[in-house]
Design an enzyme around this catalytic site. Sequence first.
Site, short mmCIF file in Angstrom:
data_model
loop_
_atom_site.label_atom_id
_atom_site.label_comp_id
_atom_site.label_asym_id
_atom_site.label_seq_id
_atom_site.Cartn_x
_atom_site.Cartn_y
_atom_site.Cartn_z
N LYS A 88 0.83 -1.20 0.00
CA LYS A 88 0.00 0.00 0.00
C LYS A 88 0.86 1.25 0.00
CE LYS A 88 -1.46 2.13 3.59
NZ LYS A 88 -2.12 2.79 4.75
N ASN A 89 1.80 1.34 0.93
CA ASN A 89 2.58 2.56 1.09
C ASN A 89 3.48 2.83 -0.11
OD1 ASN A 89 1.42 3.13 3.57
ND2 ASN A 89 2.98 2.03 4.72
N CYS A 134 -4.16 13.05 13.29
CA CYS A 134 -5.00 11.89 13.01
C CYS A 134 -5.12 11.07 14.28
CB CYS A 134 -4.42 11.04 11.88
SG CYS A 134 -2.85 10.29 12.26
N ARG A 158 1.12 14.36 12.46
CA ARG A 158 2.11 14.12 11.42
C ARG A 158 2.51 15.48 10.86
NH1 ARG A 158 0.27 8.57 8.27
NH2 ARG A 158 -0.74 7.58 10.01
N VAL A 195 4.16 18.74 9.12
CA VAL A 195 4.69 18.88 7.76
C VAL A 195 5.96 19.73 7.74
CG1 VAL A 195 2.39 18.64 6.79
CG2 VAL A 195 3.26 20.92 7.31
N LEU A 200 8.99 19.01 8.28
CA LEU A 200 10.14 18.40 7.61
C LEU A 200 10.01 18.50 6.10
CD1 LEU A 200 10.67 15.23 9.84
CD2 LEU A 200 11.96 17.37 9.88
N ASP A 212 3.78 -0.01 12.46
CA ASP A 212 2.57 -0.56 11.85
C ASP A 212 2.31 -2.01 12.24
OD1 ASP A 212 1.81 1.76 10.67
OD2 ASP A 212 2.40 1.22 8.63
N VAL A 266 7.23 5.95 17.86
CA VAL A 266 7.02 6.65 16.60
C VAL A 266 5.80 7.57 16.67
CG1 VAL A 266 6.64 6.39 14.12
CG2 VAL A 266 8.13 4.78 15.33
N ARG A 312 -8.76 0.27 4.12
CA ARG A 312 -7.69 1.19 3.70
C ARG A 312 -6.37 0.45 3.51
NH1 ARG A 312 -6.27 4.65 7.86
NH2 ARG A 312 -4.82 5.47 6.31
#
Length: 418
Positions: free
Chosen positions: A22-23, A118, A123, A125, A127, A306, A328, A399
């Site tokens: 997926k990623n 989320c 997360r 942004v 960076l 994950d 993480v 997803r």
Amino acid sequence: MRKIIIKGRHKLEGEVQISGSKNASLAILAATILLPGKSIIRNVPNLLDVQTIIRVLRALGIRAEYSRSQLNTVEVWNYNVKHVAPYELVTKMRASFFVIGPILARKGLAKIPLPGGCAIGSRPVNLHIKGLEALGATVTIEHGFVIVKADKLKGGNVYLDFPSVGATESIMMAATLASGETVIENPAREPEIIDLANFLNSAGAKISGAGTEEIKITGVSELFPVEYRVIPDRIEAGTFMIAAAITHGNLRVKGIIPEHVESTLRKLSEMGVIVKVLENEVGISAKNGLRAADVKTMPYPGFPTDMQAQFTALLSLAKGTSVVTETVFENRFMHVQELKRMGADIKLEGQSAIINGVSELSSAPVKVSDLRAGAALVLAGLVAQGETIIEDRDHHLERGYENLNKKLNNLGADVRIV
């Protein structure tokens, strides 16, 4: 409302074919923004997140379609790119923010909505922005949008304070068309980063060092359309390995790259699971009891965040006390309360979960908070006594897992979608 109903206590046996990553698919489809013409991407899983990135491409003026004649193939016709990404799609799937890099490189201007946080944590942004500024872009934030401009991107040195996957991908994509050389220090080293680099190189980019502590990109004037096959999904593979272990089954997980799941395999072996590694598959069997183990999530090649929720479910049935530490994401233990409803003995202390193994889990109505939490609840349901009802109001599992219920049922499970 979508519900997953599982009758537990069925041992999983047989073989399962793992879908494409997926990623990796999301990043590679975003990278087609850089490639004028028609590209063909194979082994793309048919998931909600993939459908979302396809909708993003369409909103940008690119034609992207799942092939009707070839399974798991996306065809992309890229002849015109708009510079504004739609708010409702980027905020729906926050990972899609990385389109900012290729849009900027192609158009000299990109306007992307801030993705926000989320369920499993923020997360940021910053960076992404830091990296694009190092390439000569000017960045402003107005009315909830990040606006980046650059007449011509120029190579530069970027040091990432954290090896962010999305930022690494965004900067790497932007740098392919920049003039001169770009060096990314402390980049993400995940297999999906390597796959994106391989895809871009096949299209004419000059990228070296992907998967190491330093990536070098020598800019080129243009890229070309290609045909490419995405790597297998290491998280889906790991989830099925745990499914075999938690049900004391015997499973062949096929179509994978074993080195991508090495940390998962090591931890399973530590718990007493029998692991047999072949060229493109792994055999998993767990006839005896499971032993407790400690897990600490880390950027690749460390243990993947994950896989944390799935291992938490497995460790809840291991003999002894285990400690799972999440480094993480700051809010990735939302599955713990639901597992406790099923009889797990888990105590949260800061960013760690202390798990005292129990002899069995029992069915209960539970709710899915995020994708991997949903996978953990499915795994618990496979081994729980009775009928577990999992409420997945937002279709989280769709997803990230292609045909999950069908694959599990083919292995002997009893899973229904209502």
